[in-house]
Every structure is written in structure tokens, then in C-alpha cells.
Design a protein around this motif. Sequence first.
Motif, PDB file in Angstrom:
ATOM      1  N   LYS A 824       0.834  -1.187   0.000  1.00 20.25           N
ATOM      2  CA  LYS A 824       0.000   0.000   0.000  1.00 20.25           C
ATOM      3  C   LYS A 824       0.880   1.253   0.000  1.00 20.25           C
ATOM      4  CE  LYS A 824      -3.701  -2.425   0.006  1.00 20.25           C
ATOM      5  NZ  LYS A 824      -4.552  -2.504  -1.187  1.00 20.25           N
ATOM      6  N   PRO A 825       0.530   2.323  -0.723  1.00 18.35           N
ATOM      7  CA  PRO A 825      -0.678   2.402  -1.546  1.00 18.35           C
ATOM      8  C   PRO A 825      -0.489   1.683  -2.872  1.00 18.35           C
ATOM      9  CG  PRO A 825       0.541   4.427  -1.746  1.00 18.35           C
ATOM     10  CD  PRO A 825       1.273   3.596  -0.715  1.00 18.35           C
ATOM     11  N   ARG A 826      -1.572   1.325  -3.479  1.00 22.99           N
ATOM     12  CA  ARG A 826      -1.530   0.689  -4.791  1.00 22.99           C
ATOM     13  C   ARG A 826      -0.836   1.640  -5.776  1.00 22.99           C
ATOM     14  NH1 ARG A 826      -4.820  -3.059  -7.321  1.00 22.99           N
ATOM     15  NH2 ARG A 826      -6.339  -2.977  -5.631  1.00 22.99           N
ATOM     16  N   GLY A 827      -0.019   1.084  -6.623  1.00 16.01           N
ATOM     17  CA  GLY A 827       0.679   1.906  -7.596  1.00 16.01           C
ATOM     18  C   GLY A 827       2.167   2.008  -7.312  1.00 16.01           C
ATOM     19  N   SER A 828       2.640   1.515  -6.162  1.00 20.15           N
ATOM     20  CA  SER A 828       4.065   1.497  -5.900  1.00 20.15           C
ATOM     21  C   SER A 828       4.750   0.631  -6.943  1.00 20.15           C
ATOM     22  CB  SER A 828       4.334   0.925  -4.500  1.00 20.15           C
ATOM     23  OG  SER A 828       5.702   0.654  -4.334  1.00 20.15           O
ATOM     24  N   THR A 829       5.903   1.076  -7.446  1.00 17.38           N
ATOM     25  CA  THR A 829       6.575   0.328  -8.509  1.00 17.38           C
ATOM     26  C   THR A 829       7.668  -0.599  -7.989  1.00 17.38           C
ATOM     27  OG1 THR A 829       8.132   2.162  -8.809  1.00 17.38           O
ATOM     28  CG2 THR A 829       6.147   2.140 -10.198  1.00 17.38           C
ATOM     29  N   THR A 830       7.950  -0.581  -6.685  1.00 20.39           N
ATOM     30  CA  THR A 830       9.016  -1.444  -6.184  1.00 20.39           C
ATOM     31  C   THR A 830       8.565  -2.308  -5.012  1.00 20.39           C
ATOM     32  OG1 THR A 830       9.812   0.387  -4.807  1.00 20.39           O
ATOM     33  CG2 THR A 830      10.849   0.089  -6.958  1.00 20.39           C
ATOM     34  N   LYS A 831       7.986  -1.721  -4.005  1.00 17.68           N
ATOM     35  CA  LYS A 831       7.659  -2.490  -2.817  1.00 17.68           C
ATOM     36  C   LYS A 831       6.432  -3.349  -3.056  1.00 17.68           C
ATOM     37  CE  LYS A 831       9.719   0.639   0.551  1.00 17.68           C
ATOM     38  NZ  LYS A 831       9.503   1.443   1.774  1.00 17.68           N
ATOM     39  N   GLY A 832       6.433  -4.521  -2.471  1.00 18.76           N
ATOM     40  CA  GLY A 832       5.309  -5.417  -2.625  1.00 18.76           C
ATOM     41  C   GLY A 832       5.288  -6.468  -1.541  1.00 18.76           C
ATOM     42  N   VAL A 833       4.317  -7.369  -1.650  1.00 18.73           N
ATOM     43  CA  VAL A 833       4.215  -8.483  -0.711  1.00 18.73           C
ATOM     44  C   VAL A 833       4.025  -9.763  -1.506  1.00 18.73           C
ATOM     45  CG1 VAL A 833       3.296  -7.123   1.199  1.00 18.73           C
ATOM     46  CG2 VAL A 833       1.737  -8.091  -0.481  1.00 18.73           C
ATOM     47  N   TYR A 834       4.458 -10.878  -0.927  1.00 14.04           N
ATOM     48  CA  TYR A 834       4.324 -12.186  -1.549  1.00 14.04           C
ATOM     49  C   TYR A 834       3.306 -13.023  -0.786  1.00 14.04           C
ATOM     50  CZ  TYR A 834       8.642 -11.132  -4.079  1.00 14.04           C
ATOM     51  OH  TYR A 834       9.587 -10.557  -4.896  1.00 14.04           O
ATOM     52  N   MET A 835       2.646 -13.925  -1.510  1.00 10.74           N
ATOM     53  CA  MET A 835       1.736 -14.896  -0.904  1.00 10.74           C
ATOM     54  C   MET A 835       1.998 -16.241  -1.570  1.00 10.74           C
ATOM     55  SD  MET A 835      -2.435 -15.000  -0.849  1.00 10.74           S
ATOM     56  CE  MET A 835      -2.556 -13.418  -0.056  1.00 10.74           C
ATOM     57  N   ARG A 836       2.011 -17.294  -0.794  1.00 13.00           N
ATOM     58  CA  ARG A 836       2.291 -18.632  -1.319  1.00 13.00           C
ATOM     59  C   ARG A 836       1.048 -19.494  -1.240  1.00 13.00           C
ATOM     60  NH1 ARG A 836       7.820 -20.246  -1.505  1.00 13.00           N
ATOM     61  NH2 ARG A 836       9.197 -18.460  -1.118  1.00 13.00           N
ATOM     62  N   TYR A 837       0.824 -20.265  -2.300  1.00  8.88           N
ATOM     63  CA  TYR A 837      -0.294 -21.193  -2.345  1.00  8.88           C
ATOM     64  C   TYR A 837       0.207 -22.550  -2.811  1.00  8.88           C
ATOM     65  CZ  TYR A 837      -4.867 -19.450  -1.152  1.00  8.88           C
ATOM     66  OH  TYR A 837      -5.975 -19.066  -0.455  1.00  8.88           O
ATOM     67  N   PRO A 838      -0.038 -23.616  -2.051  1.00 11.83           N
ATOM     68  CA  PRO A 838       0.331 -24.957  -2.528  1.00 11.83           C
ATOM     69  C   PRO A 838      -0.403 -25.269  -3.837  1.00 11.83           C
ATOM     70  CG  PRO A 838      -0.175 -24.987  -0.186  1.00 11.83           C
ATOM     71  CD  PRO A 838      -0.586 -23.641  -0.690  1.00 11.83           C
ATOM     72  N   VAL A 839       0.318 -25.776  -4.808  1.00 13.60           N
ATOM     73  CA  VAL A 839      -0.260 -26.019  -6.124  1.00 13.60           C
ATOM     74  C   VAL A 839      -1.430 -26.993  -6.045  1.00 13.60           C
ATOM     75  CG1 VAL A 839       0.224 -27.008  -8.397  1.00 13.60           C
ATOM     76  CG2 VAL A 839       1.867 -25.463  -7.343  1.00 13.60           C
ATOM     77  N   HIS A 840      -1.355 -28.000  -5.147  1.00 11.60           N
ATOM     78  CA  HIS A 840      -2.414 -29.008  -5.090  1.00 11.60           C
ATOM     79  C   HIS A 840      -3.753 -28.411  -4.685  1.00 11.60           C
ATOM     80  CE1 HIS A 840      -2.742 -29.322  -0.674  1.00 11.60           C
ATOM     81  NE2 HIS A 840      -1.428 -29.110  -0.652  1.00 11.60           N
ATOM     82  N   GLU A 841      -3.730 -27.214  -4.030  1.00 10.19           N
ATOM     83  CA  GLU A 841      -4.984 -26.561  -3.655  1.00 10.19           C
ATOM     84  C   GLU A 841      -5.646 -25.880  -4.842  1.00 10.19           C
ATOM     85  OE1 GLU A 841      -4.772 -24.007  -0.297  1.00 10.19           O
ATOM     86  OE2 GLU A 841      -3.528 -25.385   0.907  1.00 10.19           O
ATOM     87  N   LEU A 842      -4.955 -25.824  -5.988  1.00 11.17           N
ATOM     88  CA  LEU A 842      -5.467 -25.115  -7.163  1.00 11.17           C
ATOM     89  C   LEU A 842      -5.756 -26.079  -8.314  1.00 11.17           C
ATOM     90  CD1 LEU A 842      -2.842 -22.206  -7.095  1.00 11.17           C
ATOM     91  CD2 LEU A 842      -5.144 -22.169  -6.138  1.00 11.17           C
ATOM     92  N   ASN A 843      -5.894 -27.353  -8.001  1.00 11.31           N
ATOM     93  CA  ASN A 843      -6.047 -28.349  -9.065  1.00 11.31           C
ATOM     94  C   ASN A 843      -7.402 -29.040  -9.064  1.00 11.31           C
ATOM     95  OD1 ASN A 843      -3.496 -27.805  -9.973  1.00 11.31           O
ATOM     96  ND2 ASN A 843      -2.520 -29.541  -8.961  1.00 11.31           N
ATOM     97  N   GLY A 844      -8.448 -28.326  -8.722  1.00 12.57           N
ATOM     98  CA  GLY A 844      -9.748 -28.975  -8.829  1.00 12.57           C
ATOM     99  C   GLY A 844     -10.768 -28.370  -7.899  1.00 12.57           C
TER     100      GLY A 844
END
Length: 844
Positions: A824-844
Motif C-alpha cells: 500500500k498504496p496501490r501503484g508502488s513500482t518497487t515495494k510489494g508483498v508475496y503470498m504462497r499457495y500450494p499447487v495441489h490446492e489449485l487443481n480442482g
Amino acid sequence: MRVDRSKLIFIALLLLIVLLEVVYSFHHKKVETIAPQTTAIIEVKPLPVIDQEQGLTYNEANAWLKIGDTFATDADTPQVIYLSNQKVLYVRDSQLFSVSFNKAPVSLYRWESTAQAQIWRLGNGFLIGSMQGTTGVFQYVRPSDKEGMPFEYHEIKDPRFKDQAYGPEKVLEIKYSPETDLAFITFAQQPNPIEYIFDPNSSLFQALQLELNVEPGQDYYAHSYFLHKPVPQKNLVIINPVKKWADKTFTFEDERGTIFYSKNDINSIMRFGDLKVVQLKQILQDGGSPQYYLRVKDKANNDFINRIGTQAFYPFSEKMWHEDWNSFHENAFYHLDAKNLETVSYECDICKPFKIKSEAYSLDSLRYVEKLGPLLKFTQNGNDVLLSLYDATRYETSTNGISQHISQILMKDLALHETSAGDKPFRGNEAEPKKTIELPAMQNSEQNTNMPVPEDVLKVVSDQFFSGSGDASPSVLYRKVGTSWYVLIETKLYVFQDKKLNEVGTLPIKTTIQITNYSIGLGAQDFTKLADDWFVADTVGNRILKLDQKLNIVKELPLPSPSAIHITETEQLVVVSLKGETLLSQQLDILHTTEIKYAKVPTNQIEAREISGYDIKPNSFYEDKTTQILWYFDWPGYLRLYVPKTKELRSYYVGLMYNGSGDVRIIPYQDKILIMFDNRIQLFQHDGTWIKTIDFPRGEPDAIYTNTTEGENSFYFDQPNNMIYLVQGFRILSIDLLKGEVAPLFQQNNGNLGKIIYDKGRLYFTLQPNIEQQFSNEIPAEEDWTEICNLEISTGKLNRYHMKGKWSTDRLDQDQLVLWSYDKPRGSTTKGVYMRYPVHELNG
């Protein structure tokens, strides 16, 4: 002495009369005279002498001069504009006066300089126009029934009148509608007249918004409307509405088309050239006020839909014209019942007309629950699922041969996981350290020419073709042929004679562009003349052309990206292309072909060049350890092969990217080298021999310029299977390098497609379904979501997941899909955050 009494009485009466005249004169002058407002131009004289008690009478005003269509503002005698048994409107000594009988006059307006004024009677009112200096001045006056106000007065002010000097002498015609009390005023203006509507209830001239029927292949401004320039009319032309749609909503027709006027909640004034308004329809918009649409017909009886207040002309849809359709977006409509979801949407590409797209989905086992902005919530087998109306209207269901089914657009809601901090440049190149390397200096020249161009030639080309903002540069090629200079601008060939460019004709060649925040034209790279024949390297068209004197094709020969033509001493042709150097006869018969030769580079032309985003892009550089050849892409469109050991160089013209937001990639592939653009692949042997070109033109609509997606040019190279998966605009392509076949795997128009991540036969990517919001900081909460997509390549099955916020695919890390989002705020060109999701949770 005896005084005659009768004489005394006479003298007394005479003195009394003199005294009364003095008192009367002083009293009248003090009460009835309006102090003159003097200027350097006009001497303002006193008002007519009117008795304070008796005032002006009808008989006195009726004796004054009656004004015709025109009058001089500085006349020293009263000139009557309007007279009734109760009041009079008149002009005298550069002032406009209003008088109720037996009342003192009131000055409504004073002309600062002498003028010849024009009067138009509009119903019971008067429009008065004149010039004051260089400014057009208009007043509108009409009788009033209000107490103490004999006349209603408006001074019409419009800043354009001062800039354009609109005055009565510029009026070509005035059309008046007694039924609606509206006047349509046309002013002369170069190159085309301009139209206004005057509504007496306002104090402005309101310009008609010109809405033209845009046909495929038709220049927007070259419309027949402009051919119907009005013939000057001295008198008013009466025009009445052909249709009344609602309160203060009318349609008028004349020789130049149709005028639509509405000053109620529609609030629009439009002129349609050569179109008739057939119907008016109100369609409810989600979360907003109703939007109005017009059904119009052209002269060929074709139907179009116009969204009022815009220049959008949609192809007509009979189903969309039903009463129970809603709109969730300005170009998209839907109809929902218990069994089906139907959509109609209109897609627009740059400079191309709208295309209609209709879809119908069976709801099958779905049960409608509620609407959440552009999301529809259903239950399916006891579970909640979501459906985006953007997906329903923009997803291409025919992609990859998958049958149309609602399962392709249903979403499961996905909970947010914990986030971690991180830095990532937005749309940046892959992070690589800058380095320098000894290479030949850039061989760029300002003009594409065979010899130095004279200054007078450059100037006339610059003056004629490079005016304006400079955001678009055409393809320009200078060639001296014999003693004359020729200039090819796009497809037009000119010869420089008598200090000007004279058109020779149009060449039958292809052109293209590169688009970033500006566009660069690309076309033929060479041409020459031998006797009466022209020989042209149609570079984009991949051929050599032989043309006659009238520039008609005599013969053509296919060659990949020809870039140069030379005439030998024996009057044969040598053409340079990706294939090499080809010797041709004048009949374009191939005599023989040799490889492009390496040439020694002088030491003083070797310099340290940077491998970075500013010179040679890291993606566009490859060092072949086996052959010791350095491969790199150099501006303005050349593939260079350089051998440092021997300081030898050879070059191929390969052109530029179409969407310049990405890099040309040089990729080793088995015993070959790939030169990958966003719309083609050039395949070479490791020694530099060209093998073939695989073309995959960009789709429609396209995601370019401000609509470029985050995932543009993202790719995965499956070398064991000779397959490349590439994000191009709004779609994902599969490219078979062995077969040379290209097919779309996924396409959703006008969506922000993220970078693709490959894992075990599946592609993962993010999608924000409305690309118009990709740079917005004010996205409505109900529209601020991202779809995480999982595409099974072999079957085309697509799983979608709904996640709040704006997220982008970043990478795969130990069976976890890593997503990235702005801090935050939206529109920053450098700072960010990461989120991880196990691939098996996205397969069905």
C-alpha cells in the motif's frame, strides 16, 4: 400714479409662467435624465423626455420607427423592436431599452461600439446579434408576465465566440421549431460549419455533438455530412420534431441527417449524419442510473445501436433490445433467468469498428443466490460458486476446440494466506547484473538511405509528414535513383522536384509498426529502378516485386525479409534477405544464392557496449561457447553475429517487435538458435544459417499500448516436446516448433493476463477481468479481485479461483505458487508483498 390693474395681472402671470418653466425644466432633468455612460467610442445621449407622472404612452411609442431585420445600434431616434398596449422594447443611441407604459425606461444593454445588428424573431422572443470588436454578442429578449419585469433578458456568453469571431455575419441559417421553441443555428467555419442549439430557457448556445455512422474501412471524418454544407438562408427555416420521445426529448430531421435533443435525465444533444433515429431504449445499469440507447438506421437500412452521449455505434442485436436486459458495463449486457444466462457484448480494437459477441450459458445444476456487483453467486451441489459477468462476456469459449460450457467460467472462492514482504520491480526485465562487452558500435543512422540526403529534401519531408505531437512516425525510406531523389512514405512513393514532393503512386507493399508509448512505422527497406522497371524489397510482405512504370506488379519472388537490392555491372540484381545474398535476373529468376558474408570490423569501430536495458537487452544477447559467436539484437531491427577473435561481423535485418513493451529473445534450442518476437519466430542454425520463420500474427482485439497486460511476452519453453507457450496480448498461444503450428490455448479479451507458470502439464496465471482498472487506485470493493487460473494443456480444462485484491503470478517455488501484489498504496513500482499457495490446492 395710477397703475392699470389689468396690466399688473398680465405681468404677474407672465413671471409665473417663466418661473414654472424653469422649475419644470430643472425638476425633469434631475429626475428623468439617465447619466450618460460615456466611452471613447460612443457619446450616449439623454433618454427621450418622458413626464414622470404620465410616462410614455402607447400613442407616442407607436409613432416611433419600427425596426426590420437589421438596425444601426447608434441611431439617435428611437427604433421599436416590440410594441404592445402595455410595453415597448426599443433601441436608441446604442442602448436597448425596456419600458412599461407610464413607467420609467430601463436600459437592458449598451453597445460599446457602433454596430449593425441583426434580429431574428423566435416565437414571441427576439434573438439579437452584433459584433463588438472581434467578439460576437447575442441577446435574447422576450415579453414577461412577471411583476415589475416587462421583458425577460438573457445575454448569451460563449468564450468560443471571441476566439472564433462568431457573429451575425457568420450565421448561415437559423432553423426554428415553434412546437419546441428551439432554434438551430449554423455558423460558417473552416473547413466545416459548426452547429448550435439555442434554448430560450438557458443563456447558452449549446454545440451539437457530432455523431457519425462509422462504417468498416470508412474514414471517420470523410463523411457525407460534411458534403451537405448549408446554403445561406436569409429568413428563418421552420423545422418541427418528427418524434417526441419523452419530456423535452425530440428528434428532428433535415437534409443533413438527424438531430437528437434531450434536456431531461438523458441530457444529450447530438447530430447524426445520414442516420435516422428509430427507437429509444432505457437499459438499467448495475449500481447506477439508467443508460439510454438509440436504434438508428442508415441509408442502406442497416441497424445500429448508439449509446447516447458517445461515439459508440454497435451492430444491432435483436435479443438485446428486449425490455428485461441489464448492463453491467458500458459495452456489455446480460439477461438472467432460472435456466439460462445470455450475454451480448461489443468489443473494440484501436481504429476498428465494434464487433458483436453473443454467448448463451445453460445454468444446469446452478441455483441463483444473489448479485454482488459484476459477480453472480450460485450454489452448485450445496457449494457456493461465483461467476463473473466479465468472464461470461469476454472469455473465448471456442479456444482450443473446447465446447461452450459454464464450467469454464465458474469460480471457487479462495481465502487469503499470510503474506511476506519483498521487493519486485513492476514489469521490469529479469534481474541481471549490468556488464559491458567489446562489440561493434551501433550502426544506426538517422535516415534509411543509400547516401546522404540533401537538407531541402529532409525539410520538405519533415514539414509535410512529421508535424503534430510526434507520437507516431511513419515508415520513411530515402533513395537516390539516377539523378533524382525518391521518398517512400509508408506505401506512397514521391519524387523530389521543384522543391516539393510530387506523388509517383502507391506501391503494392505491406507495412507494420512497433507500438510502445509511440509508434514506429516499418515498411520496404529498399527499392531501385532499372530502365523502366521498379524493383522493391517488400520486407514485411517477404517478397521481391518487379513493377512497371504505373507501379503495377509484373512479377514477384518470395524471399524472407528482403532488406537490400543492388544492381551489378551486368545489370543483374543482388538481393539481401534472411536466406542470404541472392543473384537475380531482371525477370526475377534466381541465378544462385550465397550466405551473407562476414566482414572485418575496423578496430576503431569496436567499443565497450552495455548489456542492459539501455543498449543490448540481456534477453537479446547470447554467447555460443561452441562456435564462439556472439548473437545480439541491435537497433533498429538487426540480428548481429560477431566473432570477437577475428573481429568479424555479419548482419540480418529481422525487424522489430510489434508490441515494443517486450524484448526480442535469443534462445538456444538443441542445435539451433531461436529469435523470438511477439508475432513470429526466426529459426537459425548455430552457424547462422536461416532455417524458417514461424508466424503468429497478433489477435483481435489486441492488448497493446496502455492495455498491455502484465504477462505480455511471458513464456514457457518445453524443449523436450518442442513446444513454446507464450502470452500474446489477451491470449496464450501454443507454438509447435517442429510442425510450425500455432494455436490459442486461452483467450479472454480485455482482461489483465499475468505471467504464465508451468508445472506438470498445467499453466498457472492470474487474471483481472477488466484491464481498464489495472492502473486504478479507486477500484470498487466488489470489483477488486483476481482470478487464479489453472489450465490443463492436454484437455483445455480451466479451473478459476476468486481471490480478493490485485495479485500477479511470480514464480513456482517447491510446489508452491508464489503470488505478488503491491504494497500500500496501490501503484508502488518497487515495494510489494508475496503470498504462497500450494499447487495441489489449485487443481480442482
